[in-house]
Write an enzyme that holds these catalytic residues in place. Structure first.
Site, PDB file in Angstrom:
ATOM      1  N   HIS A  45       7.178   5.738   1.119  1.00 60.33           N
ATOM      2  CA  HIS A  45       7.928   4.554   0.659  1.00 60.33           C
ATOM      3  C   HIS A  45       8.799   4.909  -0.543  1.00 60.33           C
ATOM      4  CE1 HIS A  45       4.315   2.426   2.481  1.00 60.33           C
ATOM      5  NE2 HIS A  45       5.311   1.840   3.100  1.00 60.33           N
TER       6      HIS A  45
ATOM      7  N   ARG B  68      -1.771   3.558   7.177  1.00 67.84           N
ATOM      8  CA  ARG B  68      -2.927   3.516   8.088  1.00 67.84           C
ATOM      9  C   ARG B  68      -3.790   4.768   8.009  1.00 67.84           C
ATOM     10  NH1 ARG B  68       0.549   0.051  11.161  1.00 67.84           N
ATOM     11  NH2 ARG B  68      -0.555  -1.890  11.615  1.00 67.84           N
TER      12      ARG B  68
ATOM     13  N   TYR C 197       0.852  -1.175   0.000  1.00 73.68           N
ATOM     14  CA  TYR C 197       0.000   0.000   0.000  1.00 73.68           C
ATOM     15  C   TYR C 197       0.900   1.241   0.000  1.00 73.68           C
ATOM     16  CZ  TYR C 197      -4.559   2.042  -0.029  1.00 73.68           C
ATOM     17  OH  TYR C 197      -5.693   2.703  -0.441  1.00 73.68           O
ATOM     18  N   LEU C 198       1.758   1.275  -1.002  1.00 73.75           N
ATOM     19  CA  LEU C 198       2.855   2.243  -1.035  1.00 73.75           C
ATOM     20  C   LEU C 198       2.350   3.674  -1.184  1.00 73.75           C
ATOM     21  CD1 LEU C 198       5.332   0.296  -3.353  1.00 73.75           C
ATOM     22  CD2 LEU C 198       5.083   0.171  -0.851  1.00 73.75           C
ATOM     23  N   HIS C 199       3.077   4.580  -0.560  1.00 72.72           N
ATOM     24  CA  HIS C 199       2.796   6.010  -0.700  1.00 72.72           C
ATOM     25  C   HIS C 199       4.124   6.731  -0.903  1.00 72.72           C
ATOM     26  CE1 HIS C 199       4.160   6.154   3.430  1.00 72.72           C
ATOM     27  NE2 HIS C 199       3.200   5.320   3.797  1.00 72.72           N
ATOM     28  N   GLU C 200       4.039   8.048  -0.972  1.00 69.85           N
ATOM     29  CA  GLU C 200       5.242   8.851  -1.238  1.00 69.85           C
ATOM     30  C   GLU C 200       6.369   8.608  -0.239  1.00 69.85           C
ATOM     31  OE1 GLU C 200       5.277  13.194  -1.756  1.00 69.85           O
ATOM     32  OE2 GLU C 200       3.254  12.855  -2.537  1.00 69.85           O
TER      33      GLU C 200
ATOM     34  N   GLY D 192      12.080   3.892   7.374  1.00 70.65           N
ATOM     35  CA  GLY D 192      11.577   5.247   7.557  1.00 70.65           C
ATOM     36  C   GLY D 192      11.714   5.692   9.016  1.00 70.65           C
TER      37      GLY D 192
END
Ligand code: PAF
Length: 277
Positions: free
Chosen positions: A28, A185, A23-26, A145
């Site tokens: 990651h 989340r 559920y990758l976002h910026e 992170g």
């Protein structure tokens, strides 16, 4: 994965690794960019996508954890990832169903407080899966992170203690325009709840300002955070801690470089954040 990794090493290529639960976002993607730097020219960037069941307690959100593999793979390709490693439960926890999976990796000091106190089996799951992923991917460096500060320190300690020949890199937290730390989340938050997620970053800012004005007693700062969080409807403070960033030992008097971490439930969603003071 191991065969591939060995062949890359034989060809003299460096492997930089970003472990994720998808559920990758910026946030990651910024880890991927950091990994690209670490891999060097012609090097290999590997991203793993695996929602690790052992780091969720039975009461937690494993089945609800957001997943979108096609989108994740698209983002990986766009970000120039060389290989996505998608292990199955059967390959990560062989023998689990017949009771024959019984070997875990436990870091027994840094894991105890904060997230470890609120989620007692969490770090055992994290260190076990990260050790297994390291053995599969055989990276020269691995990027984590800073949002999960405690996790990064626990992994770093595991790497030192167990002689993994891997450099652990911690990359900065990425934030939304309102300062909320990016997290998979955040997806759980309803439109009414999303604005309340600023409670965490506002608490960090408030403490930074208070420390600058000379308020350095941790109990006093904790009381201010409690008051701040209580102002947001449906937000509940799980913990707030002030600590040394490497040993994670709590401090009673905050100094330059001390760290603060907190966990807040906004409705049913548990969010974490941290920062240097
Ligand atoms: O930070 C995460 O996403 C996970 O804890 C990790 C490191 C991928 C292990 O499952």
């Amino acid at each position: 994965m191991q065969r591939r990794a060995r062949s890359w090493h034989r060809d003299g290529l460096r492997i930089a690794f970003v472990p994720t639960m998808g559920y990758l976002h910026e946030g990651h993607i910024s880890l991927v960019h950091e990994a690209r730097k670490r891999a060097g020219p012609g090097g290999i960037v590997v991203v793993s996508i695996y929602v690790n069941p052992t780091q969720f307690a039975p009461t937690e959100d494993l089945s609800l954890y957001p997943r979108d593999l096609p989108r994740d793979l698209f983002l990986c390709r766009e970000a120039g990832v060389d290989a996505a490693f998608l292990p199955s439960d059967a390959s990560m926890y062989p023998g689990e169903e017949t009771g024959q999976f019984s070997t875990y990796v436990v870091e027994d000091r840094l894991s105890r407080g904060m997230e470890g106190a609120s989620r007692p089996t969490h770090f055992r799951g994290v260190t076990t899966i990260v050790a297994k992923l390291f053995l599969c991917v055989q990276p020269d460096s691995a990027v984590f992170g800073a949002k999960d500060w405690q996790q990064a320190q626990v992994v770093r300690r595991m790497v030192q203690n167990l002689n993994f020949p891997i450099q652990v890199v911690v990359a900065p937290t990425r934030r939304d325009v309102d300062g909320v730390a990016l997290s998979s989340r955040n997806k759980y938050l309803s439109p009414e709840e999303r604005p309340r997620a600023v409670a965490l970053v506002r608490s960090l800012d408030l403490c930074r300002k208070a420390v600058r004005r000379g308020v350095v007693a941790a109990p006093l700062l904790k009381a201010r955070v409690r008051k701040e969080v209580s102002q947001y409807p449906s937000a509940r403070l799980d913990y707030v801690e002030f600590f040394d960033p490497e040993s994670l030992k709590p401090v009673r008097t905050v100094r330059r470089g001390s760290h603060m971490a907190l966990a807040v439930r906004v409705g049913a969603t548990r969010l974490i954040d941290n920062g240097r003071l």
